[in-house]
Design a protein around this motif. Structure first.
Motif, PDB file in Angstrom:
ATOM      1  N   ALA A 233      -6.335  -7.153  13.998  1.00  7.82           N
ATOM      2  CA  ALA A 233      -5.788  -7.786  12.809  1.00  7.82           C
ATOM      3  C   ALA A 233      -6.503  -7.166  11.616  1.00  7.82           C
ATOM      4  CB  ALA A 233      -6.032  -9.287  12.836  1.00  7.82           C
ATOM      5  N   ILE A 234      -5.745  -6.858  10.592  1.00  9.69           N
ATOM      6  CA  ILE A 234      -6.303  -6.284   9.368  1.00  9.69           C
ATOM      7  C   ILE A 234      -6.195  -7.324   8.264  1.00  9.69           C
ATOM      8  CG2 ILE A 234      -6.212  -4.393   7.715  1.00  9.69           C
ATOM      9  CD1 ILE A 234      -6.799  -3.419  10.514  1.00  9.69           C
ATOM     10  N   ALA A 235      -7.290  -7.554   7.588  1.00  4.57           N
ATOM     11  CA  ALA A 235      -7.318  -8.589   6.560  1.00  4.57           C
ATOM     12  C   ALA A 235      -7.843  -8.036   5.247  1.00  4.57           C
ATOM     13  CB  ALA A 235      -8.200  -9.756   7.013  1.00  4.57           C
TER      14      ALA A 235
ATOM     15  N   ARG B 298      -1.632  -6.566  13.696  1.00  2.61           N
ATOM     16  CA  ARG B 298      -0.858  -5.389  14.065  1.00  2.61           C
ATOM     17  C   ARG B 298      -0.276  -5.543  15.468  1.00  2.61           C
ATOM     18  NH1 ARG B 298      -1.081  -0.647  11.246  1.00  2.61           N
ATOM     19  NH2 ARG B 298      -0.990   0.556  13.170  1.00  2.61           N
ATOM     20  N   HIS B 299      -0.758  -6.537  16.179  1.00  3.55           N
ATOM     21  CA  HIS B 299      -0.268  -6.768  17.540  1.00  3.55           C
ATOM     22  C   HIS B 299       1.104  -7.438  17.521  1.00  3.55           C
ATOM     23  CE1 HIS B 299      -0.152  -7.706  21.764  1.00  3.55           C
ATOM     24  NE2 HIS B 299      -0.086  -9.001  21.510  1.00  3.55           N
ATOM     25  N   ASP B 300       1.252  -8.505  16.702  1.00  4.91           N
ATOM     26  CA  ASP B 300       2.528  -9.216  16.710  1.00  4.91           C
ATOM     27  C   ASP B 300       3.107  -9.458  15.329  1.00  4.91           C
ATOM     28  OD1 ASP B 300       1.008 -12.506  17.356  1.00  4.91           O
ATOM     29  OD2 ASP B 300       0.913 -11.175  15.629  1.00  4.91           O
TER      30      ASP B 300
ATOM     31  N   ILE C  17       1.629  -8.904   2.390  1.00  5.20           N
ATOM     32  CA  ILE C  17       0.926  -7.927   3.210  1.00  5.20           C
ATOM     33  C   ILE C  17       1.898  -7.310   4.201  1.00  5.20           C
ATOM     34  CG2 ILE C  17       0.182  -9.632   4.948  1.00  5.20           C
ATOM     35  CD1 ILE C  17      -2.503  -8.076   5.084  1.00  5.20           C
ATOM     36  N   THR C  18       1.849  -5.996   4.314  1.00  6.05           N
ATOM     37  CA  THR C  18       2.710  -5.278   5.252  1.00  6.05           C
ATOM     38  C   THR C  18       1.899  -4.201   5.958  1.00  6.05           C
ATOM     39  OG1 THR C  18       3.402  -3.754   3.504  1.00  6.05           O
ATOM     40  CG2 THR C  18       4.832  -5.654   3.925  1.00  6.05           C
ATOM     41  N   SER C  19       2.443  -3.737   7.068  1.00  5.55           N
ATOM     42  CA  SER C  19       1.759  -2.727   7.853  1.00  5.55           C
ATOM     43  C   SER C  19       2.706  -1.580   8.174  1.00  5.55           C
ATOM     44  CB  SER C  19       1.226  -3.341   9.159  1.00  5.55           C
ATOM     45  OG  SER C  19       0.505  -2.395   9.916  1.00  5.55           O
ATOM     46  N   ASP C  20       2.247  -0.372   7.957  1.00  2.00           N
ATOM     47  CA  ASP C  20       2.996   0.824   8.321  1.00  2.00           C
ATOM     48  C   ASP C  20       2.360   1.374   9.592  1.00  2.00           C
ATOM     49  OD1 ASP C  20       3.946   3.460   8.652  1.00  2.00           O
ATOM     50  OD2 ASP C  20       4.324   3.655   6.507  1.00  2.00           O
ATOM     51  N   TYR C  21       3.019   1.129  10.728  1.00  2.00           N
ATOM     52  CA  TYR C  21       2.431   1.497  12.000  1.00  2.00           C
ATOM     53  C   TYR C  21       2.340   3.004  12.179  1.00  2.00           C
ATOM     54  CZ  TYR C  21       2.660  -3.387  13.285  1.00  2.00           C
ATOM     55  OH  TYR C  21       2.475  -4.748  13.317  1.00  2.00           O
TER      56      TYR C  21
END
Length: 129
Positions: free
Chosen positions: A33-35, A53-55, A70-74
């Motif tokens: 998890a990124i915080a 980032r897992h779910d 917050i968003t994530s670019d895998y």
């Protein structure tokens, strides 16, 4: 081990927007998890937002709900924090952190430092009135 690099801070005016970036590198990034945390002068560090980032689970402090996303670019191993309608109270050094477990700070609604294993550098956000 995970290395984190935060960037994107700057000096903006109240009402402006800013996007912070956290670049993650290392092994098994997707289990973390990124915080985002922030620390204002004279105040304790507080958790602002988190994404698993897992779910894809997200979490926000009550003070920023509706203004931050917050968003994530895998593909790029990056996590972004879009901050809108900034106020002088958002002025702080912003840090990104990573942990395989994450906990909620029930006093703020945001992520708790417990569980965060790796910390990146900080990026300064200054909002003028």
């Amino acid at each position: 081990e995970v290395q984190l690099q935060a960037s994107g801070g700057g000096l903006v005016r109240a009402g402006d927007s800013l996007r912070l970036s956290c670049t993650a590198s290392g092994t098994n990034i997707d289990v973390y998890a990124i915080a985002w945390f922030r620390q204002a002068p004279g105040k304790e560090r507080e958790g602002v937002s988190l994404i698993s980032r897992h779910d894809g689970t997200t979490e926000y402090a009550d003070s920023v709900k509706g203004r931050l996303s917050i968003t994530s670019d895998y593909a790029k191993n990056m996590v972004y924090l879009q901050m809108n309608n900034l106020t002088p109270e958002d002025t702080a050094v912003y840090y990104c952190a990573a942990g395989t477990e994450y906990y909620t700070d029930y006093t703020t609604g945001g992520p708790h430092e417990a569980g965060m294993e790796y910390w990146g550098n900080g990026t300064q956000v200054t909002v003028s009135s």
